[in-house]
Enzyme design. Structure first.
Site, PDB file in Angstrom:
ATOM      1  N   LYS A 132       0.823  -1.223   0.000  1.00  0.00           N
ATOM      2  CA  LYS A 132       0.000   0.000   0.000  1.00  0.00           C
ATOM      3  C   LYS A 132       0.851   1.265   0.000  1.00  0.00           C
ATOM      4  O   LYS A 132       2.046   1.238   0.250  1.00  0.00           O
ATOM      5  CB  LYS A 132      -0.973  -0.047   1.177  1.00  0.00           C
ATOM      6  CG  LYS A 132      -2.042  -1.120   0.899  1.00  0.00           C
ATOM      7  CD  LYS A 132      -3.285  -0.991   1.673  1.00  0.00           C
ATOM      8  CE  LYS A 132      -4.295  -2.008   1.097  1.00  0.00           C
ATOM      9  NZ  LYS A 132      -5.297  -2.410   2.063  1.00  0.00           N
ATOM     10  N   ARG A 168      -3.166  -9.991   5.197  1.00  0.00           N
ATOM     11  CA  ARG A 168      -3.499 -10.178   3.780  1.00  0.00           C
ATOM     12  C   ARG A 168      -2.322  -9.673   2.954  1.00  0.00           C
ATOM     13  O   ARG A 168      -1.978  -8.490   3.040  1.00  0.00           O
ATOM     14  CB  ARG A 168      -4.785  -9.383   3.491  1.00  0.00           C
ATOM     15  CG  ARG A 168      -5.332  -9.519   2.089  1.00  0.00           C
ATOM     16  CD  ARG A 168      -6.591  -8.647   1.960  1.00  0.00           C
ATOM     17  NE  ARG A 168      -7.163  -8.728   0.631  1.00  0.00           N
ATOM     18  CZ  ARG A 168      -6.741  -8.023  -0.405  1.00  0.00           C
ATOM     19  NH1 ARG A 168      -5.734  -7.179  -0.283  1.00  0.00           N
ATOM     20  NH2 ARG A 168      -7.318  -8.152  -1.588  1.00  0.00           N
TER      21      ARG A 168
END
Ligand code: 7PJ
Length: 260
Positions: A221, A256
């Site tokens: 991210k 995740r």
């Protein structure tokens, strides 16, 4: 803590890795390279061999700025992949979807868990989650993917995310979904600035009092990129691993991830 996922049990007293299997041509990081069923299976098998206990199959890109997709397109992308993995691999299958129709079809195709970045807020989603009787991950997002990163703002990020997640837990209870079937995710990168994300990560323990397992997605991210001087998405592995370790130390049960 144990999580019952259809016929499988995950022992959450140890951390688990959820591997991302995108079926979207415009996905955040896989860029559609696993679009065909065989390559999806191959990727699933690789992740399983490398330690993933859950494979998260998604057909809707929720990357910042992503365009909305039609239900039929999402079904066409996701359901055959769920069937293929269910028939061939001994792994827990999660479906990353906000659509009640996809949840219902995925359960019939062999899915073990639902992962909803919209926390069951779409019409019919609570009812579908109750009907499939699978664990469901409720994630916090401010806004919608197409605009969520334009100007994220909070009066108090921790209280706002905590308040939202506790409201969604209540909505689940009212729909007949019990705590034993619920996981929570503060939603890193979903309508949050880099500062918001690091504040959430530093204070992840705050969410423990909600008394359900915590799942986090930090992999690749922008908060990782920004800590690495703006490195591109495919070049954030070490930072993603470091962030996952921090999250586990701070109480995350499932991480995740894209890279193995
Ligand atoms: C997340 C997710 C996340 C959960 C995506 C990406 C964007 N589901 N789906 N948590 N992120 N629960 O993979 O970077 O953080 S899609």
């Amino acid at each position: 803590m144990k999580l019952h996922c259809a016929n499988r049990v995950l022992d959450l007293s140890v951390p688990h890795v959820m591997g991302v299997l995108n079926t979207t041509p415009d996905s955040f990081s896989d860029g559609g390279s696993y679009a065909s069923l065989d390559s999806a299976l191959y990727r699933g098998e690789q992740m399983l061999k490398q330690g993933a206990r859950i494979i998260d199959v998604g057909g809707e890109s929720t990357r910042p700025g992503a365009v909305k997709i039609e239900l039929q397109q999402e079904l066409d992308r996701v359901i055959p992949v769920v069937e293929k993995i269910h028939g061939n691999l001994d792994v827990c299958i999660s479906v990353d979807s906000s659509s009640p129709e996809v949840m219902l079809a995925a359960q019939k195709a062999g899915a073990h868990m639902i992962n909803d970045v919209r926390a069951l807020q779409r019409d019919g989603a609570l009812e579908a989650a109750k009907k499939v009787n699978l664990p469901v991950c409720l994630m916090h997002m401010q806004g919608e993917p197409d605009t969520m990163q334009s100007n994220p703002s909070y009066s108090h990020i921790l209280d706002d995310v905590y308040g939202f997640l506790s409201e969604r837990i209540l909505a689940c209870h009212e729909a007949g979904i019990e705590n034993s079937q619920i996981l929570l995710d503060p939603g890193f990168g979903f309508g949050k600035s880099v500062e918001h994300n690091y504040h959430l990560l530093a204070n992840l323990k705050h969410f423990e009092s909600l008394a359900v397992p915590i799942l986090v997605g930090l992999s690749r991210k922008s908060m990782i990129g920004s800590a690495l001087g703006g490195r591109p998405v495919n070049d954030r592995v070490a930072g993603s691993v470091a962030a996952a370790v921090v999250a586990v130390i701070k109480g995350a049960h499932i991480v995740r991830v894209h890279d193995f």
